[in-house]
Design an enzyme around this catalytic site. Structure first.
Site, mmCIF file in Angstrom:
data_model
loop_
_atom_site.group_PDB
_atom_site.id
_atom_site.type_symbol
_atom_site.label_atom_id
_atom_site.label_comp_id
_atom_site.label_asym_id
_atom_site.label_seq_id
_atom_site.Cartn_x
_atom_site.Cartn_y
_atom_site.Cartn_z
ATOM 1 N N GLN A 1 -52.708 31.244 70.532
ATOM 2 C CA GLN A 1 -52.969 29.989 69.836
ATOM 3 C C GLN A 1 -54.274 29.328 70.268
ATOM 4 O OE1 GLN A 1 -49.203 28.864 71.279
ATOM 5 N NE2 GLN A 1 -48.411 28.116 69.307
ATOM 6 N N ASP B 1 -43.892 22.766 76.702
ATOM 7 C CA ASP B 1 -44.410 21.504 77.255
ATOM 8 C C ASP B 1 -43.462 20.898 78.282
ATOM 9 O OD1 ASP B 1 -42.403 20.050 75.814
ATOM 10 O OD2 ASP B 1 -43.678 20.049 74.048
ATOM 11 N N ASP C 1 -41.193 36.998 75.427
ATOM 12 C CA ASP C 1 -40.776 36.900 74.039
ATOM 13 C C ASP C 1 -39.305 36.488 73.974
ATOM 14 O OD1 ASP C 1 -39.523 37.918 71.543
ATOM 15 O OD2 ASP C 1 -41.589 38.466 71.074
ATOM 16 N N GLY C 2 -39.026 35.372 73.283
ATOM 17 C CA GLY C 2 -37.657 34.849 73.182
ATOM 18 C C GLY C 2 -36.704 35.845 72.542
ATOM 19 N N ASP D 1 -37.187 25.049 70.555
ATOM 20 C CA ASP D 1 -38.238 24.032 70.447
ATOM 21 C C ASP D 1 -39.523 24.753 70.061
ATOM 22 O OD1 ASP D 1 -40.009 21.940 70.742
ATOM 23 O OD2 ASP D 1 -39.993 22.011 72.938
ATOM 24 N N SER D 2 -39.670 25.019 68.779
ATOM 25 C CA SER D 2 -40.795 25.839 68.321
ATOM 26 C C SER D 2 -41.837 24.995 67.601
ATOM 27 C CB SER D 2 -40.280 26.894 67.348
ATOM 28 O OG SER D 2 -40.002 26.308 66.091
ATOM 29 N N ASP E 1 -44.390 24.838 64.088
ATOM 30 C CA ASP E 1 -44.025 24.921 62.670
ATOM 31 C C ASP E 1 -44.015 26.363 62.162
ATOM 32 O OD1 ASP E 1 -43.586 22.142 61.897
ATOM 33 O OD2 ASP E 1 -45.666 21.865 62.511
ATOM 34 N N TYR F 1 -45.619 13.055 63.866
ATOM 35 C CA TYR F 1 -45.299 14.256 63.088
ATOM 36 C C TYR F 1 -45.488 13.977 61.592
ATOM 37 C CZ TYR F 1 -43.302 16.615 67.197
ATOM 38 O OH TYR F 1 -43.124 17.218 68.421
#
Lengths: 279, 279
Positions: free
Chosen positions: B38, B93, B136-137, B154-155, B157, B222
């Site tokens: 990212q 975070d 990796d989840g 908690d991702s 978008d 948001y």
């Protein structure tokens, strides 16, 4: 950023919401004028439909106005046991009158100090149960004592001409224009932006009304994406959060936003807001 | 408008929220890097405090993050009768881990695929009840069957790396990682922006979970000023809107946003949304 720059309208208000701004992409400026009271813009936006802007502040957009209009109307109408005569102060865009009309109350009176050349274009103003007055809401109420069951104040933000509608003297005036057990509901701002200002407005209301509450609804084109309402009732046993109209009766009105569940939920405030207002 | 122009950061996403943009005034750019996954920016804003921006999208600001973090954590934790082991997917975070920690569940496991150089700075990650995995989840869950009471996703978008976390296959995977009567809660987008996408996510969830619901909370930074959560429960008698933890117990946790009343109200959706999702 300018307020209209490269095809975007940006809502900049350093006093009311410093450091943040909401922008809408504009396809076309439909109308622009400076009246005696306000700077008026009507723009066609790319994804929010038509939008009314007064003094650089978004008043309503076609995409999300129903949330505000339904909630400021039905919260007080459904909290009152039998509302027959309703006064709308402000509400020049006709949205509140449309909502009040849609449950066919026996008589509705509108007093508006908004520019008549915009508001008269709405078909709701042709309803013969509705009396439209272009003038000063304060003067109108002074001449009408013990007359209304519900007074809805659909005002702009507390800057410029609308400041007086958030003050204690305005609540005193509304009390005298109301019948016994009357209810008022006013645009009341965002709890994210100014908790103390809302509390001050509620205190002014409390001087004259037995019960006071604050409720909230989601409106993406308003600052912080929502807006609150300050409500007052002359009935000391008022339970604002429980609608007087039955669930099936409300459902039959066939609204887009408002329902019995939405009514009750609107009074559930974040814990820090609840404590600030009520403890 | 550019994303950083004349001291303002503007959130422009023509695919996710066309024709609208939220802007924050920036005092200072604290950090800027392009990771393997990212584009990362941390900025100090004028009125929203420190703000994390990934791929041009605001993830959290110091001023309003508690609404999102408390709600995505306590909605599932308080809907479960006895949550002992919690998996957080994403949440780099540290905010969700902080909330889960604050009611002192017996064991908490965090799996995060977020950049470790940001997330490790948060003190919550030093808690020995918390196991932090950078990876990796999906892989993590494949290796952990019937292990968790609650999974919180908690991702970011549904664009880029997070798309898979909104799909049916992800709900299937979560079901297998959950214990009996397990509950999942995922960031689920705004009902003002994409009703059909949320409904599709809920349908994917419904393939594997006995009960599915959508709840919402107010977050000014948001898009549209709020965010929703898609929740699923393996318990066919699940009543999402009534917290299992008592009112006084919840009050004793001393949160800023979440309360018993806020929990229940979060499930009261506007009438048109309610009809679209549940009828």
């Amino acid at each position: 950023m300018d307020s209209l720059n490269n095809g975007w309208f940006s809502e900049l208000q350093a006093d009311l919401w410093p450091g943040q701004s909401f922008s809408l992409k504009v396809k076309e400026v439909i109308h622009k004028e400076k009246s005696r009271f306000q700077d008026i813009q009507i723009v066609e936006t790319e994804t929010y439909g038509r939008c009314l802007i007064l003094d650089g502040i978004i008043q309503c957009t076609a995409r999300d106005e129903f949330s505000y209009q339904e909630m400021i109307s039905f919260l007080p109408l459904c909290a009152h046991p039998n509302p027959k005569k309703v006064l709308i102060v402000g509400g020049g865009d006709g949205g509140v009158a449309r909502e009040v009309e849609c449950i066919r109350w026996k008589s509705t009176t509108v007093s508006s100090s908004c520019p008549s050349n915009i508001s008269r274009r709405w078909p709701v103003f042709a309803n013969e149960k509705l009396k439209l007055t272009i003038g000063d809401g304060f003067d109108y109420m002074k001449k009408h004592k013990n007359e209304f069951d519900v007074i809805i104040t659909d005002s702009s933000d507390p800057i410029g001409p609308a400041v007086s509608l958030f003050q204690e003297s305005y609540y005193e005036l509304m009390k005298h224009a109301l019948k016994e057990d009357g209810i008022v509901c006013s645009q009341g701002g965002s709890f994210w932006l100014d908790l103390d200002y809302i509390k001050k407005t509620m205190s002014g209301c409390k001087e004259h009304f037995a019960k006071v509450a604050y409720a909230v609804t989601s409106v993406p084109s308003y600052p912080c994406g929502h807006i609150g309402f300050v409500m007052g009732s002359l009935n000391k046993n008022q339970d604002f959060a429980t609608p007087k109209l039955g669930k099936s009766e409300i459902d039959a009105i066939d609204l887009r936003y408002y329902s019995s569940e939405v009514h009750s939920a609107a009074f559930a405030l974040p814990r820090w807001v609840q404590k600030h207002f009520y403890e």
